[in-house]
Design an enzyme around this catalytic site. Structure first.
Site, PDB file in Angstrom:
ATOM      1  N   ARG A  93       0.784  -1.002   0.053  1.00 47.54           N
ATOM      2  CA  ARG A  93      -0.215   0.242  -0.160  1.00 47.54           C
ATOM      3  C   ARG A  93       0.916   1.231  -0.058  1.00 47.54           C
ATOM      4  O   ARG A  93       0.817   2.062  -0.859  1.00 47.54           O
ATOM      5  CB  ARG A  93      -0.900   0.092   1.210  1.00 47.54           C
ATOM      6  CG  ARG A  93      -1.812   1.240   1.288  1.00 47.54           C
ATOM      7  CD  ARG A  93      -2.802   1.344   2.473  1.00 47.54           C
ATOM      8  NE  ARG A  93      -3.270   2.550   2.683  1.00 47.54           N
ATOM      9  CZ  ARG A  93      -4.531   2.825   3.346  1.00 47.54           C
ATOM     10  NH1 ARG A  93      -4.670   1.836   4.206  1.00 47.54           N
ATOM     11  NH2 ARG A  93      -5.025   3.908   3.320  1.00 47.54           N
ATOM     12  N   ASN A 147     -10.644  -4.117  -0.674  1.00 52.35           N
ATOM     13  CA  ASN A 147     -10.730  -3.059  -1.829  1.00 52.35           C
ATOM     14  C   ASN A 147      -9.601  -3.398  -3.002  1.00 52.35           C
ATOM     15  O   ASN A 147      -8.863  -4.495  -2.835  1.00 52.35           O
ATOM     16  CB  ASN A 147     -10.009  -1.842  -1.250  1.00 52.35           C
ATOM     17  CG  ASN A 147     -11.032  -0.726  -0.848  1.00 52.35           C
ATOM     18  OD1 ASN A 147     -12.106  -0.522  -1.665  1.00 52.35           O
ATOM     19  ND2 ASN A 147     -11.154  -0.265   0.318  1.00 52.35           N
ATOM     20  N   CYS A 169     -19.251  -1.246   0.288  1.00 51.07           N
ATOM     21  CA  CYS A 169     -18.443  -0.345   0.731  1.00 51.07           C
ATOM     22  C   CYS A 169     -18.764   0.295   1.943  1.00 51.07           C
ATOM     23  O   CYS A 169     -20.068   0.695   1.933  1.00 51.07           O
ATOM     24  CB  CYS A 169     -17.893   0.554  -0.410  1.00 51.07           C
ATOM     25  SG  CYS A 169     -16.751   1.952   0.136  1.00 51.07           S
ATOM     26  N   ASP A 170     -17.858   0.645   2.922  1.00 50.40           N
ATOM     27  CA  ASP A 170     -18.396   1.404   4.254  1.00 50.40           C
ATOM     28  C   ASP A 170     -18.457   2.802   3.841  1.00 50.40           C
ATOM     29  O   ASP A 170     -18.977   3.494   4.890  1.00 50.40           O
ATOM     30  CB  ASP A 170     -17.479   1.197   5.141  1.00 50.40           C
ATOM     31  CG  ASP A 170     -16.078   1.526   5.326  1.00 50.40           C
ATOM     32  OD1 ASP A 170     -15.778   1.935   3.942  1.00 50.40           O
ATOM     33  OD2 ASP A 170     -15.544   1.898   6.102  1.00 50.40           O
ATOM     34  N   HIS A 199     -16.587   4.427  -4.708  1.00 51.09           N
ATOM     35  CA  HIS A 199     -15.704   5.745  -4.258  1.00 51.09           C
ATOM     36  C   HIS A 199     -15.725   6.778  -5.417  1.00 51.09           C
ATOM     37  O   HIS A 199     -14.772   7.571  -5.770  1.00 51.09           O
ATOM     38  CB  HIS A 199     -14.075   5.235  -4.238  1.00 51.09           C
ATOM     39  CG  HIS A 199     -13.847   4.556  -2.903  1.00 51.09           C
ATOM     40  ND1 HIS A 199     -12.659   4.028  -2.592  1.00 51.09           N
ATOM     41  CD2 HIS A 199     -14.679   4.014  -1.851  1.00 51.09           C
ATOM     42  CE1 HIS A 199     -12.633   3.493  -1.392  1.00 51.09           C
ATOM     43  NE2 HIS A 199     -14.122   3.366  -0.918  1.00 51.09           N
ATOM     44  N   TYR A 264     -14.586  10.802  -1.908  1.00 48.05           N
ATOM     45  CA  TYR A 264     -13.410  10.222  -2.962  1.00 48.05           C
ATOM     46  C   TYR A 264     -13.201  10.858  -4.105  1.00 48.05           C
ATOM     47  O   TYR A 264     -12.364  10.906  -4.657  1.00 48.05           O
ATOM     48  CB  TYR A 264     -13.538   8.727  -3.127  1.00 48.05           C
ATOM     49  CG  TYR A 264     -13.077   7.775  -1.964  1.00 48.05           C
ATOM     50  CD1 TYR A 264     -11.816   7.456  -2.027  1.00 48.05           C
ATOM     51  CD2 TYR A 264     -13.984   7.597  -0.960  1.00 48.05           C
ATOM     52  CE1 TYR A 264     -11.429   6.782  -1.078  1.00 48.05           C
ATOM     53  CE2 TYR A 264     -13.442   6.576   0.071  1.00 48.05           C
ATOM     54  CZ  TYR A 264     -12.135   6.074   0.027  1.00 48.05           C
ATOM     55  OH  TYR A 264     -11.749   5.515   1.152  1.00 48.05           O
ATOM     56  N   ARG A 284      -0.663   8.052   3.781  1.00 47.77           N
ATOM     57  CA  ARG A 284      -1.948   7.355   4.479  1.00 47.77           C
ATOM     58  C   ARG A 284      -1.514   5.942   5.281  1.00 47.77           C
ATOM     59  O   ARG A 284      -1.850   5.547   6.193  1.00 47.77           O
ATOM     60  CB  ARG A 284      -3.374   7.229   3.751  1.00 47.77           C
ATOM     61  CG  ARG A 284      -4.493   6.739   4.397  1.00 47.77           C
ATOM     62  CD  ARG A 284      -5.276   7.339   5.444  1.00 47.77           C
ATOM     63  NE  ARG A 284      -5.765   6.670   6.198  1.00 47.77           N
ATOM     64  CZ  ARG A 284      -6.268   6.870   7.770  1.00 47.77           C
ATOM     65  NH1 ARG A 284      -5.734   7.811   8.312  1.00 47.77           N
ATOM     66  NH2 ARG A 284      -6.962   6.038   8.126  1.00 47.77           N
TER      67      ARG A 284
HETATM   68  P1  NAD Z   1      -4.771  -5.265   6.997  1.00 50.90           P
HETATM   69  O1  NAD Z   1      -3.328  -5.767   6.141  1.00 50.90           O
HETATM   70  O2  NAD Z   1      -4.449  -5.254   8.408  1.00 50.90           O
HETATM   71  O3  NAD Z   1      -5.299  -6.901   6.695  1.00 50.90           O
HETATM   72  C1  NAD Z   1      -5.525  -7.693   5.643  1.00 50.90           C
HETATM   73  C2  NAD Z   1      -5.314  -9.302   6.049  1.00 50.90           C
HETATM   74  O4  NAD Z   1      -5.575  -9.817   4.910  1.00 50.90           O
HETATM   75  C3  NAD Z   1      -3.927  -9.513   6.540  1.00 50.90           C
HETATM   76  O5  NAD Z   1      -3.733 -10.295   7.652  1.00 50.90           O
HETATM   77  C4  NAD Z   1      -3.231 -10.351   5.358  1.00 50.90           C
HETATM   78  O6  NAD Z   1      -2.237 -11.272   5.364  1.00 50.90           O
HETATM   79  C5  NAD Z   1      -4.500 -10.804   4.785  1.00 50.90           C
HETATM   80  N1  NAD Z   1      -4.561 -11.458   3.188  1.00 50.90           N
HETATM   81  C6  NAD Z   1      -3.734 -10.737   2.335  1.00 50.90           C
HETATM   82  N2  NAD Z   1      -3.948 -11.516   1.133  1.00 50.90           N
HETATM   83  C7  NAD Z   1      -4.718 -12.578   1.554  1.00 50.90           C
HETATM   84  C8  NAD Z   1      -5.360 -13.732   0.752  1.00 50.90           C
HETATM   85  N3  NAD Z   1      -5.023 -13.934  -0.349  1.00 50.90           N
HETATM   86  N4  NAD Z   1      -5.745 -14.548   1.396  1.00 50.90           N
HETATM   87  C9  NAD Z   1      -6.036 -14.632   2.804  1.00 50.90           C
HETATM   88  N5  NAD Z   1      -5.885 -13.435   3.393  1.00 50.90           N
HETATM   89  C10 NAD Z   1      -5.033 -12.574   2.830  1.00 50.90           C
HETATM   90  O7  NAD Z   1      -5.550  -4.719   5.956  1.00 50.90           O
HETATM   91  P2  NAD Z   1      -6.769  -3.700   6.431  1.00 50.90           P
HETATM   92  O8  NAD Z   1      -6.414  -2.369   6.636  1.00 50.90           O
HETATM   93  O9  NAD Z   1      -7.300  -4.651   7.745  1.00 50.90           O
HETATM   94  O10 NAD Z   1      -7.545  -3.884   5.197  1.00 50.90           O
HETATM   95  C11 NAD Z   1      -8.254  -5.031   4.802  1.00 50.90           C
HETATM   96  C12 NAD Z   1      -9.028  -4.599   3.603  1.00 50.90           C
HETATM   97  O11 NAD Z   1     -10.247  -4.154   3.844  1.00 50.90           O
HETATM   98  C13 NAD Z   1      -8.568  -3.803   2.534  1.00 50.90           C
HETATM   99  O12 NAD Z   1      -8.698  -4.255   1.243  1.00 50.90           O
HETATM  100  C14 NAD Z   1      -9.270  -2.671   2.864  1.00 50.90           C
HETATM  101  O13 NAD Z   1      -9.129  -1.730   1.714  1.00 50.90           O
HETATM  102  C15 NAD Z   1     -10.513  -3.189   3.053  1.00 50.90           C
HETATM  103  N6  NAD Z   1     -11.389  -2.243   3.807  1.00 50.90           N
HETATM  104  C16 NAD Z   1     -12.496  -2.052   3.069  1.00 50.90           C
HETATM  105  C17 NAD Z   1     -13.629  -1.149   3.530  1.00 50.90           C
HETATM  106  C18 NAD Z   1     -14.846  -1.065   2.877  1.00 50.90           C
HETATM  107  O14 NAD Z   1     -15.946  -1.100   3.546  1.00 50.90           O
HETATM  108  N7  NAD Z   1     -14.822  -1.308   1.616  1.00 50.90           N
HETATM  109  C19 NAD Z   1     -13.393  -0.643   4.846  1.00 50.90           C
HETATM  110  C20 NAD Z   1     -12.333  -0.732   5.488  1.00 50.90           C
HETATM  111  C21 NAD Z   1     -11.237  -1.334   5.092  1.00 50.90           C
END
Ligand code: NAD
Length: 441
Positions: A93, A147, A169-170, A199, A264, A284
């Protein structure tokens, strides 16, 4: 009442504890018999899983809890997969954000070149999760908020068109909460009309269940304050950089004064402002690594060291209760009205029927049914056509391993000034992503 079996994919996510706390707080609405965490990184998942296990022992010992990196164990006998994975983790990221900034271009997790890079990494991983789910629990549903949601959703449409996955999406949920505070209501009191891509969209109406139209009041408020509210909202979207984003909505509204913008849009409408106000050496990703990640993992380690959960180490992620609403809508056929990312099929009447759009849907046991939002104005239509072409080109580039199409995608992004800059950024991104992307030719 049926009790459900849930697997959270991305068990080591910083969001996992808050979501588990929220699920435990919602057991009366959505009973759970089994909760599993699944991650492909055992070391990252372990502390979160151990701490969550101790929390469940105290809060809901009747729920069978386990964690694993084995997809067979994770995906066997589940009703729902809640997926929040981050392909490449925070180190990637950081690169997504910093590489474009080195070229004077917006560096962001989901928008512009950074979002494109992240999309190329997320596509195979989310498809793999779908395949595991279909193989081991063919009737299950995946609620995906990994995402970049728009590119992931387009990839699902193209590569797994029949999959039982809902991309959601949140961000609109969070902004609706802010709107509800502004007008003195709760989000559940309000119905919205909205159209866009993930977004990338606009609210055209926000009304009470009794028909009261709050749109003019909100437009007036946002034109002065953006979405900044007096009342502290929640734990999500509260950091300083987010406060600036909520405030900037006033300038976004000035461009389309009769509809309320998704925050966004600042990356597309004011990219120069964004670049000027970003520290290219501390983005970020660094904020999250130094903030949320430290906080959540710190709490997990404290619980493990104490050998028990005291009750206040993890916060309930109430903002994520929309995930329970979504699961309930499918499980109990509630037909709740929610914004989902779905194939357009005429919901936006004058827009590509095969685009993945974000619109209000009625969600029931057959999934989301989009509600028609009618025709949209030329300005928004033009922006959406440009952006959806970017998203489609990324998925085509991924499927065809095409350098040309990925270059076109970057060139077409409204955040990138020229094909020359697009090529320079792309070449740097290819180098940074060589462990993740297919080889392009
Ligand atoms: P993070 O890195 O803390 O956690 C992600 C986890 O996914 C990690 O533990 C990683 O090892 C695991 N991972 C990666 N690839 C994987 C795979 N192929 N199979 C299984 N596990 C896998 O990240 P985060 O900040 O907690 O964000 C997680 C996701 O949630 C991101 O994509 C973020 O953009 C998304 N997110 C979405 C929303 C929404 O509402 N759309 C809101 C917040 C976060």
């Amino acid at each position: 009442m049926k009790e459900f079996s849930v697997v959270i994919a991305g068990g080591g996510s910083t969001y996992t504890p808050g979501i588990v706390m929220m699920l435990m707080d919602s057991l009366d609405r959505f009973p759970i018999r089994s909760l599993k965490l699944y991650d492909n990184n055992a070391a990252r998942q372990e502390p979160i899983a151990k701490a969550v296990g101790l929390a469940l022992k105290k809060l809901a010992p009747q729920v069978a809890f386990s964690y694993t990196t084995d997809p067979v164990e994770a995906f066997t006998d589940v009703d729902f997969c809640m997926a929040h994975i981050r392909s490449g983790g925070y180190p990637m990221r950081e690169k997504d954000e910093k590489i474009p900034l080195q070229h004077g271009v917006v560096g962001q997790e989901t928008c512009g070149p950074g979002g494109i890079a992240y999309g190329m990494r997320s596509i195979p991983d989310v498809i793999q999760l779908i395949d595991y789910m279909e193989q081991y629990s063919p009737n299950a549903w995946m609620l995906n908020y990994s995402n970049p949601a728009s590119i992931v959703a387009e990839a699902c449409r193209v590569l797994r068109p029949k999959a039982q996955i809902i991309n959601i999406c949140d961000m609109p949920v969070g902004t609706l909460r802010r709107m509800s505070y502004i007008v003195g209501k709760t989000p559940k009191d309000l119905d919205v009309r909205y159209y866009g891509l993930n977004h990338f969209g606009w609210w055209t109406s926000v009304k009470g269940k009794d028909g009261t139209d709050y749109t003019p009041q909100l437009i007036d408020y946002v034109s002065k304050n953006g979405y900044l509210t007096q009342k502290a909202i929640e734990t999500q979207h509260m950091d300083e950089s987010w406060q600036a984003t909520h405030k900037k909505a006033a300038d976004l509204l000035a461009v389309t004064p009769d509809c309320l913008p998704n925050t966004y849009l600042k990356y597309y409408l004011f990219p120069d402002y964004v670049v000027e106000h970003t520290n290219p050496n501390y983005t970020r990703a660094n904020e999250v690594i130094d903030g949320r990640e430290k906080k959540v993992f710190g709490a997990a380690h404290r619980i493990i060291e104490a050998g028990e959960f005291h009750g206040d180490e993890f916060e309930i992620d109430n903002h994520a209760s929309f995930i329970v609403d979504l699961a309930r809508a499918i499980a109990y056929n509630t037909h709740e009205r929610m914004l989902c990312i779905v194939e357009n099929k005429g919901a936006i009447a004058n827009f590509d029927p095969h685009a993945m759009v974000e619109v209000p849907c009625l969600v029931g046991s057959d999934g989301p049914e989009p509600l028609c939002q009618g025709e949209i104005p030329t300005f928004q239509l033009g922006m959406m056509q440009q952006q959806v072409a970017v998203e489609k080109l990324v998925v085509q580039a991924y499927c065809e391993h095409s350098y040309q199409k990925l270059w076109q995608a970057l060139t077409l992004s409204k955040t990138v000034p020229s094909a020359k800059v697009a090529k320079e950024i792309l070449d740097d991104l290819i180098e940074a992503n060589k462990d993740y992307w297919p080889e392009l030719h």
